[in-house]
Each structure stands twice: as structure tokens, then as C-alpha cells.
Design a protein around this motif. Structure first.
Motif, short mmCIF file in Angstrom:
data_model
loop_
_atom_site.label_atom_id
_atom_site.label_comp_id
_atom_site.label_asym_id
_atom_site.label_seq_id
_atom_site.Cartn_x
_atom_site.Cartn_y
_atom_site.Cartn_z
N GLY A 141 24.26 43.75 46.45
CA GLY A 141 24.91 43.35 45.20
C GLY A 141 25.33 41.89 45.25
N ARG A 142 25.88 41.43 44.16
CA ARG A 142 26.33 40.04 44.04
C ARG A 142 27.55 39.80 44.93
NH1 ARG A 142 25.94 36.15 39.63
NH2 ARG A 142 24.43 37.64 38.80
N LYS A 143 27.55 38.70 45.66
CA LYS A 143 28.67 38.33 46.52
C LYS A 143 29.40 37.12 45.92
CE LYS A 143 27.10 41.33 49.60
NZ LYS A 143 25.84 41.73 48.98
N GLU A 144 30.68 37.02 46.23
CA GLU A 144 31.46 35.88 45.76
C GLU A 144 31.23 34.68 46.67
OE1 GLU A 144 32.97 35.98 42.88
OE2 GLU A 144 32.35 38.09 42.71
N GLU A 145 31.27 33.49 46.09
CA GLU A 145 31.08 32.28 46.88
C GLU A 145 32.23 32.08 47.86
OE1 GLU A 145 29.60 27.68 46.16
OE2 GLU A 145 30.33 28.89 44.48
N LYS A 146 33.41 32.49 47.45
CA LYS A 146 34.57 32.44 48.35
C LYS A 146 35.54 33.55 47.96
CE LYS A 146 37.06 29.06 45.50
NZ LYS A 146 37.74 27.75 45.50
N LEU A 147 36.38 33.94 48.89
CA LEU A 147 37.35 35.00 48.66
C LEU A 147 38.75 34.41 48.66
CD1 LEU A 147 35.94 37.81 50.99
CD2 LEU A 147 35.59 37.54 48.53
N GLU A 148 39.54 34.82 47.69
CA GLU A 148 40.93 34.39 47.62
C GLU A 148 41.84 35.55 47.96
OE1 GLU A 148 41.82 32.70 43.85
OE2 GLU A 148 40.21 31.20 43.94
N ILE A 149 42.85 35.27 48.75
CA ILE A 149 43.81 36.30 49.14
C ILE A 149 45.20 35.87 48.73
CG2 ILE A 149 42.41 37.14 51.07
CD1 ILE A 149 44.20 35.52 52.92
N GLU A 150 46.09 36.85 48.60
CA GLU A 150 47.48 36.56 48.28
C GLU A 150 48.38 37.39 49.18
OE1 GLU A 150 48.08 37.52 44.20
OE2 GLU A 150 47.60 39.65 44.43
N GLU A 151 49.58 36.88 49.42
CA GLU A 151 50.51 37.54 50.33
C GLU A 151 51.76 37.94 49.55
OE1 GLU A 151 52.86 36.62 54.52
OE2 GLU A 151 51.15 35.38 53.91
N ASP A 152 52.13 39.23 49.66
CA ASP A 152 53.33 39.72 49.01
C ASP A 152 54.57 39.24 49.75
OD1 ASP A 152 51.73 40.97 47.22
OD2 ASP A 152 51.88 42.95 48.14
N VAL A 157 49.04 41.22 53.05
CA VAL A 157 47.96 40.37 52.55
C VAL A 157 47.01 41.22 51.71
CG1 VAL A 157 46.03 38.89 53.18
CG2 VAL A 157 48.13 38.81 54.52
N LYS A 158 46.72 40.75 50.50
CA LYS A 158 45.83 41.47 49.60
C LYS A 158 44.70 40.56 49.14
CE LYS A 158 49.33 44.64 47.74
NZ LYS A 158 50.01 45.11 46.51
N LEU A 159 43.57 41.19 48.82
CA LEU A 159 42.43 40.43 48.30
C LEU A 159 42.64 40.19 46.81
CD1 LEU A 159 39.58 39.27 48.88
CD2 LEU A 159 38.66 41.52 48.25
N LYS A 160 42.64 38.94 46.43
CA LYS A 160 42.84 38.58 45.03
C LYS A 160 41.53 38.57 44.25
CE LYS A 160 44.99 34.93 42.24
NZ LYS A 160 45.66 33.61 42.29
N THR A 161 40.44 38.19 44.92
CA THR A 161 39.13 38.10 44.27
C THR A 161 38.60 39.49 43.92
OG1 THR A 161 38.66 36.14 45.58
CG2 THR A 161 36.80 37.18 44.46
N GLU A 162 38.11 39.65 42.71
CA GLU A 162 37.51 40.93 42.30
C GLU A 162 36.06 40.99 42.79
OE1 GLU A 162 36.59 43.54 38.25
OE2 GLU A 162 37.86 41.75 38.14
N ILE A 163 35.76 42.00 43.59
CA ILE A 163 34.42 42.13 44.17
C ILE A 163 33.49 42.83 43.18
CG2 ILE A 163 33.09 43.04 46.10
CD1 ILE A 163 35.06 40.88 46.89
N ALA A 164 32.29 42.29 43.03
CA ALA A 164 31.29 42.91 42.16
C ALA A 164 30.84 44.25 42.74
CB ALA A 164 30.09 41.96 42.02
N PRO A 165 30.34 45.15 41.90
CA PRO A 165 29.87 46.46 42.39
C PRO A 165 28.80 46.30 43.47
CG PRO A 165 29.94 46.43 39.99
CD PRO A 165 30.18 45.02 40.43
N GLN A 166 28.90 47.14 44.49
CA GLN A 166 27.98 47.06 45.63
C GLN A 166 27.41 48.43 45.95
OE1 GLN A 166 27.53 43.97 47.48
NE2 GLN A 166 28.72 43.09 45.80
N LEU A 167 26.21 48.44 46.51
CA LEU A 167 25.64 49.64 47.13
C LEU A 167 25.89 49.56 48.63
CD1 LEU A 167 22.13 49.92 45.38
CD2 LEU A 167 24.26 51.09 44.75
#
Length: 507
Positions: A141-152, A157-167
Motif C-alpha cells: 500500500g501507499r507509504k507516508e514520506e515521513k511519520l509525525e509523532i506526538e507526546e501526551d 508517544v502516539k503516531l500523529k500521521t494517518e497511515i493509508a490502508p495496507q495489506l
């Protein structure tokens, strides 16, 4: 002028001393090649009807039968082989197009066989796959060019970037598109069960969706071909991904054809066509004549599936495959399937199957390189098909730039196929490429599923073994890593296209 007799392709030799006249060979031959002469109390064979499926040989209880290729008594000429002469004889008699099945059997150069892999020695020690973890899981599936994370505030630590559907594939091998109609319900059910067992996917092909396959939605890819057989919103949402078929390696540039003899009542219901009529897919999609048209269909499917499934595009390996693939990616495809000249089929004009297209090794190399040069390689996965014979081919294909592979012919061989290349007749003695209820029963889907699953398990073990020997513990590190490949006996321009160095040249 009388017809000229075409020599038989196969000869059935029967040891009359061993033959016990059980007549099993007479009863099981769907082509009517074997017959019993009651007066002589002997079994004979009309060799012109034999297709070389070896089924009678396999079931003979006394091993009295041997099926062999016929040695044609034709004057040998370098340019005119017996195959050419027989083809001309058949067309002179019929005036028709020569049909064939399965993959290309021309003696084209196999580049997989001229590519060798690297192995670790001292400075980069090998890895023992039995004692250390090896990651061969693959995501399509489509991958993101970079991943953004955020910290509560609590430090989570949580993933902020929405990942495209994958098989998610537990092994980088899937069962390629083979429609219900081209193969039997028991054959496709075998592959569906095997895919679920191993943790991979099978493809419905362009034949619509039989009801008994709906339970395998988590391991199923549904296909949208030019004929649009059985395609509806419900169909698009029935699987885990949708694949638009533009081209096929065995017959680039032409459409599909399911002979009317194979369109039975269940096939008619699934494909939504009359019983006994040929199912013809046009060469082009009549709503796709440009990349912009393709983009419109891709996003129409994404809308219909609520953007929850990857949408792929399948193309044949042709001379300009790289720009075509790049255009499909920019049109929104989440993965690209490239089908090479050795791809199989249920029915194709022999002249097209044998002479149109390019080897998959070149196609995947130039497509991967083109997507990297354009900076869009992360936007789509690459799946290759067309003549994948073993786990070494899988590894080499991935090192050339693929994410995963499709297998079709190898999968059918695991079920019992003997490559007799007459799938289009619908009389497969092994119960695979047929819709005859009496013949389909010869393939037990439970046994078939076990054998197909065993094949993928065996390949997975071998992939881990070779990766370990290369000092690689994750298949991600192999993908597009052509430094681990070397060519043996290849010309400079071939090495350049493949993007690899000659054997003996160091890093």
C-alpha cells in the motif's frame, strides 16, 4: 484437397503384459483418448486426442502406462521447427487462431538464472534464522514520506500521521488473479483457504465473486477488469483490496476470453451473463483512454469503498512500462502489479503469448528506478508476476525492486497441474481448469489448500535461510538493494537496465 494429418503431440505407451483391463484409464480420460476393444480385449489410445496431462499414467494401478512427448518425424531445419510446421498445418485445416494456455514456453533467456546473490562471511556475519528473529512480513500500500509523532502529558508517544490502508502479508507471496470460470470452484477455494492459513492473499480475477468465497474477505483481493463481470458496490467492498486490471503478461494489449463451454449455470450467475456464451473482455476499458481517466476510476473505487482499501493497477510488462507505472502511481494507485512475458493464462492466442511483452526482471528494475528518480517510490508498492518458480526468484525480484510477488502457475502446480496447456478446453483431468462437475470433484479443496499452504511455508523458510546467509534480518533491507545481486554472463547493457554489477566486481 484432403486434409493433411497433424501428427500427435504425445504418445501413450501401454505395457499389455502389465495391463489388467481395469479400464480406469478409459473412464477417467475427459479427452476420450483411451478406448477399449471388447473383441480384442485390449485397451488402445487415439494419440491425436492426448494432451499430455499424465492423469491416466498417475491412476494406473499396475503402472502399465507411459505418456511421452512424440518425436516428430519431420525433416529438421534450424529455422523451421516441428512446432512451426504443426502450427501451420492446424491453421491450414481450421482457418482459426491457435489458442493455448499457461505460460510462455519459448526458450527466452531467464535473467533470474543469470543473477546470483551475495552471502556474508567475516566482516558482516551471517544470521541463524532458527535462533534469531527474521522479519519477512510485508505491507502492500501507499507509504507516508515521513511519520509525525506526538507526546501526551503523561509521556505516551502516539503516531500523529494517518497511515493509508495496507495489506499485511506474513510471507511476500500472494496467489495471482485466476477467475472463477478459468479455474474450478475447488481450485479457487483451495487457494483461498491456503491464503487464510498462511496469512496472505488470493485474487478473484475478473470472474466475479462466488458466494462461497465471501467468508475469505480478509484474505481476498477483488479485481475490476474491462468486462466488469459481477462488479458492483457490494463486490468492491467484499475484499481487502481492489485491483484494476489494465493488462496481463500472457496477452498484453488484448482482452480476456472465457470460452462458452466453461460458462455453466454457476459461472453465469456469478458473471451475470447467459449460460454457454463466451465471456469476452474488451481490450481496453471503454472508460479509460488516458491517465486522467484511470485516475477517475481509481478515485471512484476509493469513494465506493470509503477510502478503507488499497486500490491497485495491474499492467503488462511492455517496452514503456516505467512511464506507464509512474503515471498510474500519480493517478492514485496504492500498488502496481507488473505481469511479465512468462505469465500464465487460461486462454490466449498462442502468437500473442509467445511474442509480446518483456521479461519481468527488466520490468521491475526499470519501474523501481523510475519511481525512485521521480521521488514517488513511497507512494505505491510494486508487486511482480510472470514466471516466479521458487523462493530464489522471489528474493531476486524483491532485490530488483519489488515489494512482493504473485504466483499463478506455481500455485496450480502445487494443486496437481501438469502444464498440458489446454485449460481453454475445460476438460482438465486434474479438476483444476474445468467446470465439469465430474472433473472438479477430482480436486479435494482441503488437500489442495494444504498443498498450496505447504508451498508458501517452504518458500518462507527458504527466504529466511537465504536472508540469514546474506546477513539481513528483515526483508525491508533487501527491497531494491541491488548491491546484493551480481550478473553472470550478461552484456553491459543488460546489467545497466537491471541496475546490477557483473559477478566478481566488489562493492
Amino acid at each position: 484437397m484432403a486434409k493433411r494429418k497433424v501428427p500427435p503431440e504425445f504418445v501413450v505407451e501401454r505395457d499389455d503384459y502389465k495391463c489388467i483391463r481395469c479400464l480406469a484409464c478409459v473412464r477417467v480420460c475427459s479427452y476420450g483418448a483411451n478406448f477399449y476393444d471388447e473383441n480384442a480385449n485390449r485397451v488402445y489410445t487415439e494419440n491425436t486426442k492426448c494432451v499430455g496431462c499424465h492423469f491416466c499414467e498417475a491412476i494406473c494401478p499396475t503402472e502399465a502406462i507411459t505418456v511421452r512427448k512424440n518425436d516428430f518425424d519431420i525433416r529438421p531445419l534450424a529455422h523451421w521447427t516441428p512446432e512451426h510446421l504443426i502450427g501451420i498445418m492446424k491453421q491450414a485445416e481450421t482457418g482459426g487462431v491457435l489458442l493455448t494456455s499457461m505460460g510462455n514456453d519459448r526458450p527466452y533467456f531467464s535473467y533470474f538464472d543469470r543473477i546470483v546473490l551475495n552471502a556474508s562471511q567475516v566482516t558482516n556475519p551471517s544470521i541463524d534464522p532458527l535462533r534469531e528473529p527474521m522479519e519477512i512480513r510485508t505491507y502492500i500500500g501507499r507509504k507516508e514520506e515521513k511519520l509525525e509523532i506526538e507526546e501526551d502529558e503523561d509521556g505516551t508517544v502516539k503516531l500523529k500521521t494517518e497511515i493509508a490502508p495496507q495489506l499485511k502479508l506474513e510471507v511476500p507471496v500472494m496467489f495471482t488473479a485466476m477467475s472463477y470460470g478459468s479455474i474450478s470452484s475447488n481450485a479457487i477455494l483451495s487457494l483461498a483457504r491456503a491464503a487464510r492459513t498462511v496469512g496472505t492473499f488470493f485474487n478473484t480475477g475478473e470472474g466475479g465473486l462466488p458466494k462461497e468465497l465471501r467468508e475469505f474477505k480478509d484474505n481476498m483481493i477483488v479485481q475490476v477488469a474491462s468486462g466488469r463481470f459481477g462488479v458492483s458496490a457490494d463486490y468492491l467492498n467484499a475484499g481487502s483490496a481492489v485491483e484494476i486490471k489494465i493488462g496481463q503478461g500472457a496477452k498484453p494489449g488484448i482482452g480476456g476470453h472465457l470460452p462458452g463451454e466453461k460458462v455453466t449455470e454457476p459461472i453465469s450467475e456469478t458473471r451475470m451473463i447467459p449460460v454457454g456464451t463466451d465471456a469476452l473482455s474488451p481490450a481496453p476499458h471503454h472508460d479509460i483512454y488516458s491517465i486522467e481517466d484511470l485516475r477517475q476510476l481509481i478515485y471512484a473505487i476509493k469513494e465506493a469503498t470509503r477510502y478503507e482499501k488499497p486500490v491497485g493497477v495491474k499492467i503488462a510488462a511492455v517496452h514503456n512500462v516505467a512511464p506507464i507505472a509512474a503515471g498510474a502511481v500519480r493517478a492514485g494507485a496504492d500498488y502496481i502489479v507488473i505481469d511479465g512475458i512468462r505469465g500464465g493464462t487460461g486462454a490466449a492466442p498462442k502468437i500473442t503469448r509467445d511474442h509480446v511483452g518483456i521479461p519481468i526482471e527488466f520490468a521491475v528494475a526499470v519501474v523501481d528506478q523510475r519511481l525512485r528518480e521521480e521521488g514517488i517510490r513511497h507512494m505505491a508498492s510494486i508487486v511482480v508476476a510472470g514466471g516466479i518458480r521458487n523462493s530464489a526468484d522471489v528474493i531476486k525480484a524483491i532485490a530488483l525492486g519489488a515489494d512482493a510477488v504473485y504466483i499463478g502457475t506455481a500455485a496450480l502446480i502445487s494443486l496437481g497441474c501438469h502444464l498440458c496447456q489446454t485449460c481453454y478446453l475445460g476438460k482438465c483431468n486434474w479438476g483444476i481448469a474445468t467446470q465439469d462437475p465430474k472433473l472438479t470433484k477430482r480436486l479435494n479443496p482441503e488437500i489442495g489448500a494444504r498443498r498450496a499452504a505447504n508451498l508458501l511455508r517452504a518458500w518462507a523458510h527458504e527466504i529466511k535461510e537465504i536472508l540469514g546467509g546474506m546477513g539481513i534480518n528483515a526483508i525491508e533491507s533487501l527491497r531494491g538493494n541491488r548491491e546484493v545481486l551480481r550478473g553472470v554472463g550478461l552484456h553491459e547493457y543488460e546489467l545497466k537496465l537491471l541496475g546490477i554489477k557483473p559477478a566478481g566486481e566488489a562493492w
